[in-house]
Design an enzyme around this catalytic site. Structure first.
Site, PDB file in Angstrom:
ATOM      1  N   HIS A 169       0.534  -1.398  -0.200  1.00 22.14           N
ATOM      2  CA  HIS A 169       0.028  -0.283   0.137  1.00 22.14           C
ATOM      3  C   HIS A 169       0.430   1.174   0.174  1.00 22.14           C
ATOM      4  O   HIS A 169       1.999   1.314   1.161  1.00 22.14           O
ATOM      5  CB  HIS A 169      -1.030  -0.124   1.044  1.00 22.14           C
ATOM      6  N   GLU A 202      -5.288   1.054   2.985  1.00 23.07           N
ATOM      7  CA  GLU A 202      -4.719   0.121   3.689  1.00 23.07           C
ATOM      8  C   GLU A 202      -4.815   1.310   5.134  1.00 23.07           C
ATOM      9  O   GLU A 202      -5.365   0.208   6.762  1.00 23.07           O
ATOM     10  CB  GLU A 202      -3.384  -0.305   3.570  1.00 23.07           C
ATOM     11  N   GLU A 203      -4.747   2.024   5.971  1.00 18.01           N
ATOM     12  CA  GLU A 203      -4.184   2.465   6.941  1.00 18.01           C
ATOM     13  C   GLU A 203      -5.683   2.637   7.714  1.00 18.01           C
ATOM     14  O   GLU A 203      -5.969   3.104   9.000  1.00 18.01           O
ATOM     15  CB  GLU A 203      -3.363   3.798   7.164  1.00 18.01           C
ATOM     16  N   ASP A 240       3.807  -6.160   3.111  1.00 18.45           N
ATOM     17  CA  ASP A 240       4.190  -4.759   4.027  1.00 18.45           C
ATOM     18  C   ASP A 240       4.683  -5.140   4.881  1.00 18.45           C
ATOM     19  O   ASP A 240       5.818  -5.940   4.980  1.00 18.45           O
ATOM     20  CB  ASP A 240       2.475  -5.636   4.968  1.00 18.45           C
ATOM     21  N   HIS A 256       4.551   2.858  12.703  1.00 17.12           N
ATOM     22  CA  HIS A 256       3.974   4.286  12.783  1.00 17.12           C
ATOM     23  C   HIS A 256       4.465   5.303  13.793  1.00 17.12           C
ATOM     24  O   HIS A 256       3.848   6.595  14.148  1.00 17.12           O
ATOM     25  CB  HIS A 256       2.789   4.237  13.330  1.00 17.12           C
TER      26      HIS A 256
END
Length: 371
Positions: free
Chosen positions: A97, A248-249, A269, A349
């Site tokens: 993504h 995706e997030e 990923d 993140h």
């Protein structure tokens, strides 16, 4: 799974039985760095999609944009997969993504500061003091910094004890504004996207540090895989598609866009790195289970077998707080087998870190598994 032989078109003096990938790791690091510079929080991925689409086109592929703004491309179709012009039910889809974390303007304060709401899991603690840009609906771009309210520690005696949240933090525009009216005159309004600086650094020791390696590093790896197939003239054992998703997030990137005939989907990923897990930034991670549940037993077993046969540096881990595009595809009702691999990424993140060896092991696992 095939063995690889010397191929002067790919890498000089490469030995039989090994996978010639060094120059493609160089490419992956370079293209990832370029893609990281393109802002793309979920819902604002059109610039990244165009970048990825053009890169596939430059290799000789024919990618297309889906209605949701994802990039879908067929990398190759093995003739054994087709009968009478129709593909057998044996295709495989590799998904990464391009969408990232970010924020959106949720209000303009009377003093000209901006209230933000997060997009995806952008943690306010990680975003504090970060430079960012506000993109208006009219195409204007303004610089800002995300700060705690009353951010001067010489003034705010509660600075150290204040819990950071989007309720007490604000974007401070680098414009001469002192009121809500001043900001509105710039064309800024609620709903404008806010994109944070990635601060990408590639070290001489091979590390790549940046925001949003999740998942632009693996997008770069799939571009490198596509480039390898084209330049080496390799035809995979199965029909292979790549889908670079755009939501995706926020949980629904893999819910659509899967071509007919696909029976297997592997999300490429980030691999998790942290306490209780075996993976580090130089390895490829094979996920056995995430927050949603276990991955397909046969696919995980075959991935492990391929990694062992090629003597790759890998780990099998259970991710405690994680969801993927293949999880979304299953929830959407697709009848597919599913797997998840990726290079180890630390500080997910946040300000993330991985290594070129992680990309190398991931690419080699794709080549070994797909043939």
């Amino acid at each position: 799974m095939q063995d690889y032989v010397c191929n002067d078109r790919v890498e000089e003096n490469y030995c039989e039985g090994e996978t010639p990938v060094k120059q493609y790791i160089d490419y992956i690091m370079e293209i990832t760095s370029k893609l990281l510079a393109v802002p793309s929080p979920s819902g604002f991925t059109h610039m990244a999609a165009e970048f990825v689409k053009k890169e596939f086109e430059s290799m000789g592929y024919e990618p297309k944009l889906t209605a949701k703004g994802a990039v879908l491309v067929k990398l190759g179709e093995n003739e054994r997969d087709g009968e009478g012009g129709k593909e057998k039910e044996n295709g495989i889809l590799l998904a990464a993504h391009m969408d990232t974390l970010g924020a959106m303007v949720s209000g303009i304060k009377d003093n000209g500061r901006l209230k933000l709401t997060n997009i995806g899991g952008m943690n306010p603690n990680n975003a504090e003091t970060e430079n960012c840009k506000v993109y208006t609906r009219e195409g204007k771009v303004y610089d800002a910094t995300f700060q705690l309210e009353n951010a001067s520690i010489h003034v705010n005696g509660e600075y150290n004890d204040t819990k950071r949240s989007y309720d007490n933090m604000e974007a401070v525009l680098d414009e001469l504004v002192k009121s809500k009216e001043d900001v509105e005159k710039l064309g800024i309004m609620t709903g404008d996207f806010v994109c944070f600086s990635p601060r990408t650094v590639i070290t001489e020791s091979g590390f790549i540090k940046s925001r949003f390696l999740d998942d632009k590093f693996s997008t770069g790896i799939l571009l490198g895989y596509a480039k390898y197939l084209k330049e080496a003239g390799v035809v995979p054992d199965r029909t292979v598609y790549v889908l670079i998703t755009s939501y995706e997030e926020v949980g629904h990137g893999g819910c659509a866009g899967i071509p007919d005939g696909v029976t297997e989907m592997i999300s490429v990923d980030m691999g998790c790195v942290g306490d209780g897990l075996d993976c580090d930034e130089t390895m490829v991670s094979i996920c056995a289970k995430d927050s949603v549940g276990p991955y397909d037993y046969k696919i995980v077993s075959d991935l492990v077998r391929a990694a062992k046969e090629k003597k790759l540096d890998f780990a099998v881990d259970v991710y405690p707080h994680y969801g993927s595009d293949v999880d979304a595809a299953l929830k959407a009702g697709y009848d597919i087998r599913h797997g998840l691999i990726g290079p180890g990424v630390y500080a997910s993140h946040g300000y993330e870190r991985s290594h070129r060896k992680g990309a190398e092991n991931t690419l080699k696992l794709l080549l070994a598994y797909l043939g």
